[in-house]
Design a protein around this motif. Structure first.
Motif, PDB file in Angstrom:
ATOM      1  N   PHE A 122       0.799  -1.391   0.075  1.00  0.00           N
ATOM      2  CA  PHE A 122       0.077   0.074   0.002  1.00  0.00           C
ATOM      3  C   PHE A 122       0.754   1.328   0.003  1.00  0.00           C
ATOM      4  O   PHE A 122       0.490   2.024  -0.781  1.00  0.00           O
ATOM      5  CB  PHE A 122      -1.119  -0.013   1.172  1.00  0.00           C
ATOM      6  CG  PHE A 122      -2.229   0.001   0.654  1.00  0.00           C
ATOM      7  CD1 PHE A 122      -2.754  -1.108  -0.223  1.00  0.00           C
ATOM      8  CD2 PHE A 122      -3.098   0.974   0.419  1.00  0.00           C
ATOM      9  CE1 PHE A 122      -4.059  -1.136  -0.759  1.00  0.00           C
ATOM     10  CE2 PHE A 122      -4.447   1.015   0.003  1.00  0.00           C
ATOM     11  CZ  PHE A 122      -4.776  -0.249  -0.748  1.00  0.00           C
ATOM     12  N   GLY A 123       1.814   1.294   0.874  1.00  0.00           N
ATOM     13  CA  GLY A 123       2.742   2.358   0.871  1.00  0.00           C
ATOM     14  C   GLY A 123       3.272   2.674  -0.721  1.00  0.00           C
ATOM     15  O   GLY A 123       3.216   4.003  -1.172  1.00  0.00           O
ATOM     16  N   LYS A 124       3.562   1.669  -1.293  1.00  0.00           N
ATOM     17  CA  LYS A 124       3.898   1.947  -2.713  1.00  0.00           C
ATOM     18  C   LYS A 124       2.787   2.395  -3.507  1.00  0.00           C
ATOM     19  O   LYS A 124       3.042   3.405  -4.376  1.00  0.00           O
ATOM     20  CB  LYS A 124       4.348   0.565  -3.300  1.00  0.00           C
ATOM     21  CG  LYS A 124       5.407   0.642  -4.623  1.00  0.00           C
ATOM     22  CD  LYS A 124       6.002  -0.709  -4.800  1.00  0.00           C
ATOM     23  CE  LYS A 124       6.403  -0.687  -6.379  1.00  0.00           C
ATOM     24  NZ  LYS A 124       5.531  -1.360  -7.030  1.00  0.00           N
ATOM     25  N   LEU A 125       1.625   1.819  -3.680  1.00  0.00           N
ATOM     26  CA  LEU A 125       0.529   2.420  -4.368  1.00  0.00           C
ATOM     27  C   LEU A 125      -0.045   3.694  -4.096  1.00  0.00           C
ATOM     28  O   LEU A 125      -0.150   4.477  -4.866  1.00  0.00           O
ATOM     29  CB  LEU A 125      -0.848   1.389  -3.892  1.00  0.00           C
ATOM     30  CG  LEU A 125      -0.813   0.106  -4.857  1.00  0.00           C
ATOM     31  CD1 LEU A 125      -1.926  -0.575  -4.032  1.00  0.00           C
ATOM     32  CD2 LEU A 125      -1.040   0.241  -6.109  1.00  0.00           C
ATOM     33  N   VAL A 126       0.092   4.124  -2.561  1.00  0.00           N
ATOM     34  CA  VAL A 126      -0.113   5.422  -2.229  1.00  0.00           C
ATOM     35  C   VAL A 126       0.855   6.326  -2.766  1.00  0.00           C
ATOM     36  O   VAL A 126       0.505   7.542  -3.458  1.00  0.00           O
ATOM     37  CB  VAL A 126      -0.318   5.586  -0.665  1.00  0.00           C
ATOM     38  CG1 VAL A 126      -0.505   7.170  -0.380  1.00  0.00           C
ATOM     39  CG2 VAL A 126      -1.286   4.722  -0.031  1.00  0.00           C
ATOM     40  N   ARG A 127       2.262   5.997  -2.951  1.00  0.00           N
ATOM     41  CA  ARG A 127       3.093   7.030  -3.255  1.00  0.00           C
ATOM     42  C   ARG A 127       2.801   7.157  -4.819  1.00  0.00           C
ATOM     43  O   ARG A 127       3.100   8.327  -5.141  1.00  0.00           O
ATOM     44  CB  ARG A 127       4.570   6.307  -3.124  1.00  0.00           C
ATOM     45  CG  ARG A 127       4.940   6.849  -1.609  1.00  0.00           C
ATOM     46  CD  ARG A 127       6.567   6.434  -1.510  1.00  0.00           C
ATOM     47  NE  ARG A 127       6.750   5.065  -1.735  1.00  0.00           N
ATOM     48  CZ  ARG A 127       6.714   4.023  -1.016  1.00  0.00           C
ATOM     49  NH1 ARG A 127       6.195   4.339   0.374  1.00  0.00           N
ATOM     50  NH2 ARG A 127       7.053   3.029  -1.309  1.00  0.00           N
ATOM     51  N   GLU A 128       2.843   6.057  -5.642  1.00  0.00           N
ATOM     52  CA  GLU A 128       2.408   6.111  -6.808  1.00  0.00           C
ATOM     53  C   GLU A 128       1.104   7.086  -7.426  1.00  0.00           C
ATOM     54  O   GLU A 128       1.170   7.788  -8.540  1.00  0.00           O
ATOM     55  CB  GLU A 128       2.723   4.850  -7.559  1.00  0.00           C
ATOM     56  CG  GLU A 128       3.893   4.246  -7.713  1.00  0.00           C
ATOM     57  CD  GLU A 128       3.946   2.745  -8.030  1.00  0.00           C
ATOM     58  OE1 GLU A 128       4.721   2.092  -7.823  1.00  0.00           O
ATOM     59  OE2 GLU A 128       2.577   2.006  -8.203  1.00  0.00           O
ATOM     60  N   SER A 129       0.284   7.032  -6.385  1.00  0.00           N
ATOM     61  CA  SER A 129      -1.086   7.426  -6.738  1.00  0.00           C
ATOM     62  C   SER A 129      -1.003   9.083  -6.364  1.00  0.00           C
ATOM     63  O   SER A 129      -2.178   9.775  -6.372  1.00  0.00           O
ATOM     64  CB  SER A 129      -2.213   6.845  -6.283  1.00  0.00           C
ATOM     65  OG  SER A 129      -2.218   6.919  -5.036  1.00  0.00           O
ATOM     66  N   SER A 130      -0.216   9.437  -5.525  1.00  0.00           N
ATOM     67  CA  SER A 130      -0.225  10.667  -4.722  1.00  0.00           C
ATOM     68  C   SER A 130      -1.307  11.053  -3.983  1.00  0.00           C
ATOM     69  O   SER A 130      -1.938  12.116  -3.678  1.00  0.00           O
ATOM     70  CB  SER A 130       0.055  11.912  -5.734  1.00  0.00           C
ATOM     71  OG  SER A 130      -1.046  12.130  -6.444  1.00  0.00           O
ATOM     72  N   ALA A 131      -2.078   9.856  -3.555  1.00  0.00           N
ATOM     73  CA  ALA A 131      -3.398   9.815  -2.713  1.00  0.00           C
ATOM     74  C   ALA A 131      -2.908  10.060  -1.018  1.00  0.00           C
ATOM     75  O   ALA A 131      -1.773   9.790  -0.720  1.00  0.00           O
ATOM     76  CB  ALA A 131      -4.085   8.599  -2.533  1.00  0.00           C
ATOM     77  N   LYS A 132      -3.547  11.080  -0.476  1.00  0.00           N
ATOM     78  CA  LYS A 132      -3.164  11.384   0.781  1.00  0.00           C
ATOM     79  C   LYS A 132      -3.896  10.678   1.733  1.00  0.00           C
ATOM     80  O   LYS A 132      -3.445  10.477   3.054  1.00  0.00           O
ATOM     81  CB  LYS A 132      -3.306  12.900   1.243  1.00  0.00           C
ATOM     82  CG  LYS A 132      -2.293  13.751   0.451  1.00  0.00           C
ATOM     83  CD  LYS A 132      -0.908  13.646   1.261  1.00  0.00           C
ATOM     84  CE  LYS A 132       0.081  14.489   0.502  1.00  0.00           C
ATOM     85  NZ  LYS A 132       0.541  13.882  -0.792  1.00  0.00           N
ATOM     86  N   TYR A 133      -4.772   9.906   1.309  1.00  0.00           N
ATOM     87  CA  TYR A 133      -5.799   9.264   2.301  1.00  0.00           C
ATOM     88  C   TYR A 133      -5.964   7.897   2.086  1.00  0.00           C
ATOM     89  O   TYR A 133      -6.141   7.554   0.800  1.00  0.00           O
ATOM     90  CB  TYR A 133      -7.251   9.816   2.346  1.00  0.00           C
ATOM     91  CG  TYR A 133      -7.104  11.420   2.968  1.00  0.00           C
ATOM     92  CD1 TYR A 133      -7.209  11.422   4.655  1.00  0.00           C
ATOM     93  CD2 TYR A 133      -6.910  12.310   2.251  1.00  0.00           C
ATOM     94  CE1 TYR A 133      -7.150  13.046   4.879  1.00  0.00           C
ATOM     95  CE2 TYR A 133      -6.581  13.793   2.786  1.00  0.00           C
ATOM     96  CZ  TYR A 133      -6.822  13.872   4.157  1.00  0.00           C
ATOM     97  OH  TYR A 133      -6.796  15.089   4.802  1.00  0.00           O
ATOM     98  N   LEU A 134      -5.933   6.987   3.026  1.00  0.00           N
ATOM     99  CA  LEU A 134      -6.297   5.642   2.682  1.00  0.00           C
ATOM    100  C   LEU A 134      -7.943   5.232   3.603  1.00  0.00           C
ATOM    101  O   LEU A 134      -7.848   5.621   4.765  1.00  0.00           O
ATOM    102  CB  LEU A 134      -5.281   4.612   3.359  1.00  0.00           C
ATOM    103  CG  LEU A 134      -5.529   3.326   3.555  1.00  0.00           C
ATOM    104  CD1 LEU A 134      -5.777   2.659   2.372  1.00  0.00           C
ATOM    105  CD2 LEU A 134      -4.407   2.602   4.431  1.00  0.00           C
TER     106      LEU A 134
END
Ligand code: XMP
Length: 321
Positions: A122-134
């Motif tokens: 998830f860390g990787k996905l979030v970094r790639e997507s520039s999402a700030k919220y999970l």
């Protein structure tokens, strides 16, 4: 514990949905949010709530961790696609099996899955997507059991003093944290999810790894997966709260075609429960138990013994790990 439960009797699903959609919308603002859909009622409900609030600004992923039930990834991705929600399928099986290699202690197993999920995948996905919220579907019982020290539910972070923003770089939104499962089912139904989802059996975040005593390997997952399918097929019409198969780590002496067969043991559990906090074993008929033993020993190669758990929770718990 600082979170106030909304009880089933006091829940108005429509009002809850309206409030949560507004809350998610105002928290995320114009940004992006990301969530993982496992197909359980909790993550499915969060997905639809957040999709209502954010539309395409919600990026939903199904993380295939190699620990799911048969055909689960394809089934869930296509079901949500039919509901108008695009779901990205992430193949992370190797990451999870690498993290679980050699791990036998139950809490270490949960920790390995937490790290693989939140940090690596998830860390990787979030970094790639520039999402700030999970967004995630943590519920009231998860928090309660973790705080009480019964089991560390894999999705609990802040209640254990872990700040996900500091540790992983994103904020977590948990819209269902005040609800127990029966209330979440009501919300899911009101959101228009199909019955196969809102009435779905509870299934743990660590998936079949919660049902394997000892090391979790692809081969051992394959065994418990087959046994799970049989247990689900045989028990789905019973109306129990939850039913499952567990693979034990110790082998026992069996007998096949007049020869000694030193093989594996599967334990079946079937629970009557309201909210998973306490539970009692369903009084299954001997005919059903016979059929389970016959099918599991015939259809799952290497299994020579099938047992039925007759212990209530407490002192047992619903899953084995
Ligand atoms: P236990 O085994 O603690 O399970 O009696 C209570 C309920 O919670 C589910 N469960 C989990 N759910 N993450 C989850 O999302 C977990 O780590 C987890 N462990 C158990 C279990 O299936 C049962 O319904």
């Amino acid at each position: 514990m600082g979170i106030k439960e909304i009880r089933l009797e006091e829940l108005s699903p429509e009002k809850f949905i309206e409030d949560k959609v507004k809350e998610i919308s105002s928290t995320v603002g114009n940004g992006l949010a990301i969530n993982a859909l496992s197909g359980g009622v909790d993550s499915s409900t969060v997905t639809i709530l957040a999709h209502r609030a954010l539309g395409d600004r919600l990026k939903t992923h199904f993380v295939s961790n190699g620990l799911m039930r048969e055909k689960e990834p394809e089934y869930i991705v296509s079901l949500f696609q039919n509901l108008g929600v695009k779901v990205g399928l992430i193949n992370a099986e190797e990451t999870f099996f690498d993290a679980l290699k050699g791990v036998t202690d139950p809490e270490e197993k949960r920790e390995a899955i937490t790290q693989a999920f939140y940090k690596d995948v998830f860390g990787k996905l979030v970094r790639e997507s520039s999402a700030k919220y999970l967004l995630q579907g943590t519920n009231y019982t998860d928090v309660e059991e973790t705080v009480a020290g019964v089991k560390r539910q894999h999705n609990i972070l802040e209640q254990l003093g872990i700040n996900p923003e500091e540790v992983y770089g994103y904020k977590v939104i948990e819209p269902l944290i005040q609800l127990r499962k029966s209330a979440i089912r009501k919300v899911a139904k009101a959101l228009g999810l199909p019955e196969e989802i809102y009435n779905r059996l509870p299934f743990p975040g660590p998936a079949l790894a919660a049902r394997i005593i000892g090391e979790v390997t692809p081969e051992r997952v394959a065994i418990v997966r087959k046994a799970t399918r049989i247990v689900e097929e045989e028990l789905h019409s019973i109306g129990a709260f939850q039913y499952l198969a567990i693979l034990h780590s110790d082998k026992v002496t069996g007998l096949r075609e007049d020869k000694r067969d030193y093989g594996m043991q599967i334990e079946v559990r079937c629970w009557d429960s309201k909210d998973a906090v306490t539970g009692s074993p369903t009084r299954l008929s001997y005919d059903i138990l016979d059929r389970l033993a016959e099918r599991i020993t015939k259809e799952v190669a290497g299994v020579v013994s099938v047992t039925y758990n007759i212990t209530p929770k407490p002192p047992s718990t619903i899953e084995a790990v």
